[in-house]
Design an enzyme around this catalytic site. Structure first.
Site, PDB file in Angstrom:
ATOM      1  N   HIS A   1       0.820  -1.210   0.000  1.00 29.55           N
ATOM      2  CA  HIS A   1       0.000   0.000   0.000  1.00 29.55           C
ATOM      3  C   HIS A   1       0.857   1.263   0.000  1.00 29.55           C
ATOM      4  O   HIS A   1       0.682   2.149  -0.835  1.00 29.55           O
ATOM      5  CB  HIS A   1      -0.906  -0.037   1.236  1.00 29.55           C
ATOM      6  CG  HIS A   1      -1.860   1.095   1.353  1.00 29.55           C
ATOM      7  ND1 HIS A   1      -2.888   1.292   0.459  1.00 29.55           N
ATOM      8  CD2 HIS A   1      -1.966   2.094   2.275  1.00 29.55           C
ATOM      9  CE1 HIS A   1      -3.587   2.351   0.821  1.00 29.55           C
ATOM     10  NE2 HIS A   1      -3.044   2.869   1.916  1.00 29.55           N
ATOM     11  N   PHE A   2       1.777   1.371   0.943  1.00 22.09           N
ATOM     12  CA  PHE A   2       2.662   2.533   1.021  1.00 22.09           C
ATOM     13  C   PHE A   2       3.920   2.259   0.207  1.00 22.09           C
ATOM     14  O   PHE A   2       5.006   2.015   0.738  1.00 22.09           O
ATOM     15  CB  PHE A   2       2.985   2.862   2.482  1.00 22.09           C
ATOM     16  CG  PHE A   2       1.843   3.517   3.214  1.00 22.09           C
ATOM     17  CD1 PHE A   2       1.466   4.819   2.919  1.00 22.09           C
ATOM     18  CD2 PHE A   2       1.140   2.824   4.184  1.00 22.09           C
ATOM     19  CE1 PHE A   2       0.411   5.427   3.585  1.00 22.09           C
ATOM     20  CE2 PHE A   2       0.075   3.416   4.857  1.00 22.09           C
ATOM     21  CZ  PHE A   2      -0.289   4.733   4.554  1.00 22.09           C
TER      22      PHE A   2
END
Length: 347
Positions: free
Chosen positions: A323-324
């Site tokens: 996600h990041f």
């Protein structure tokens, strides 16, 4: 030693090569007084030119600033020369401009980079839900006023997670201001929400009860925050604990869970706007770079591919991370951004 002799000694030992280069003469063959005068002129010229060069050289130093918007303190990070093309970096949940702490200096030598914290996030004001209406319409309204307050007339937008609904609202409202888009795990299509993560949140959209809301509080715990940073990465040891060490204390502030629950609910206002955002993409065709963490369980790669339907000027990259994506592949993303922007945005 006389003053003139001291100057002459300095000149003959320190300046001859400069004078040779600048004037094409051998200082040693000149009369002493003439050589001294000429050397001082050259030194003064070099000093002025050096000072001007230092003033004009872009800096990657990141400044941490705050501006008042509708009575709120909106914190932001800024770097790079203000006369360079601007990048507006819009962060996701549950972080802040902190997620761009490494990307900003990597871009700031050639670009003016600005990254605000939304109300309720980072170092911006976090009024209670009774004092501020935490909706994506309102976040976009504040960030829109922020761009005007700090003088951003044209910019590229980095859209990530919550940054997508904020950024697309800005783009639809003022398409003439948007030069390019950089989309990193930022959704604008129904396909991007068709996974298990969203099921309890969608239930909350349909039935906003305390019980449904309490069921979502598990998404605000330390374990959930760590999971967002580490799920889907190739090597968890590359992910700094400073990430959740920064985020979690902010989530744990009194009243902040209610802020986040309000935004979980408000996220339900976004899918109905997807057709409008897609029409913006088709009509205005902003050059777009997609750098998407393909192992993201929140915004999976299924949400990245539909951009291909609407965009003619699209550079598409799926990265083997979560996600990041900046945490594990920040250097690669910075390189892709520089190459993309160098082609698409005039200096």
């Amino acid at each position: 030693m006389k003053r003139a002799d001291a100057i002459w000694l300095f000149v003959t030992h320190s300046v001859p090569s400069v004078v040779h280069i600048e004037l094409g003469k051998n200082i040693m063959s000149m009369p002493k007084n003439a050589a001294i005068a000429m050397a001082l002129i050259v030194l003064a010229s070099f000093s002025l030119n050096s000072s001007a060069a230092e003033r004009e050289t872009p800096t990657s130093q990141v400044l941490h600033r705050t501006v008042k918007i509708d009575g709120l303190d909106i914190a932001y990070r800024e770097a790079g020369p203000k006369n360079a093309p601007t990048l507006l970096l819009l962060h996701g949940f549950p972080t802040s401009s902190h997620m761009f702490r490494n990307l900003i200096p990597a871009l700031a030598e050639k670009y003016h980079v600005v990254a605000p914290d939304y109300p309720g996030f980072g170092n911006s004001s976090a009024p209670s839900v009774k004092e501020f209406d935490y909706t994506f319409d309102n976040l976009a309204n504040v960030i829109g006023k922020f761009t005007e307050k700090v003088g951003l007339k044209k910019y590229s937008i980095y859209l990530m997670d919550y940054g997508a609904p904020v950024g697309f609202r800005l783009a639809v409202s003022h398409p003439e201001r948007v030069q390019t888009l950089i989309v990193q795990n930022g959704n604008a299509y129904d396909e991007g929400l068709d996974n298990d993560f969203w099921k309890p949140i969608k239930a909350y959209w349909k039935d906003r009860t305390d019980a449904q809301g309490d069921g979502l509080r598990s998404l605000l715990t330390l374990d959930a925050t760590k999971w967002q940073y580490t799920h889907g990465v190739r090597n968890v040891e590359t992910i700094s604990p400073d990430t959740w060490g920064h985020v979690q204390p902010l989530l744990d502030r009194p009243g902040n869970q209610e802020i986040q629950l309000a935004l979980f609910y408000s996220y339900g206002s976004n899918p109905s706007l997807y057709p409008q955002w897609q029409e913006y993409l088709r009509k205005h065709q902003p050059p777009t770079l997609i750098v998407w963490g393909q192992n993201d369980a929140i915004f999976p790669a299924a949400g990245a591919h539909p951009y291909k339907r609407d965009l003619k000027h699209l550079e598409f990259h799926l990265l083997d991370t979560g996600h990041f994506a900046l945490e594990e592949d920040g250097a690669e993303i910075a390189t892709l951004m520089r190459n993309f922007l160098d082609k698409q945005v005039k200096q």
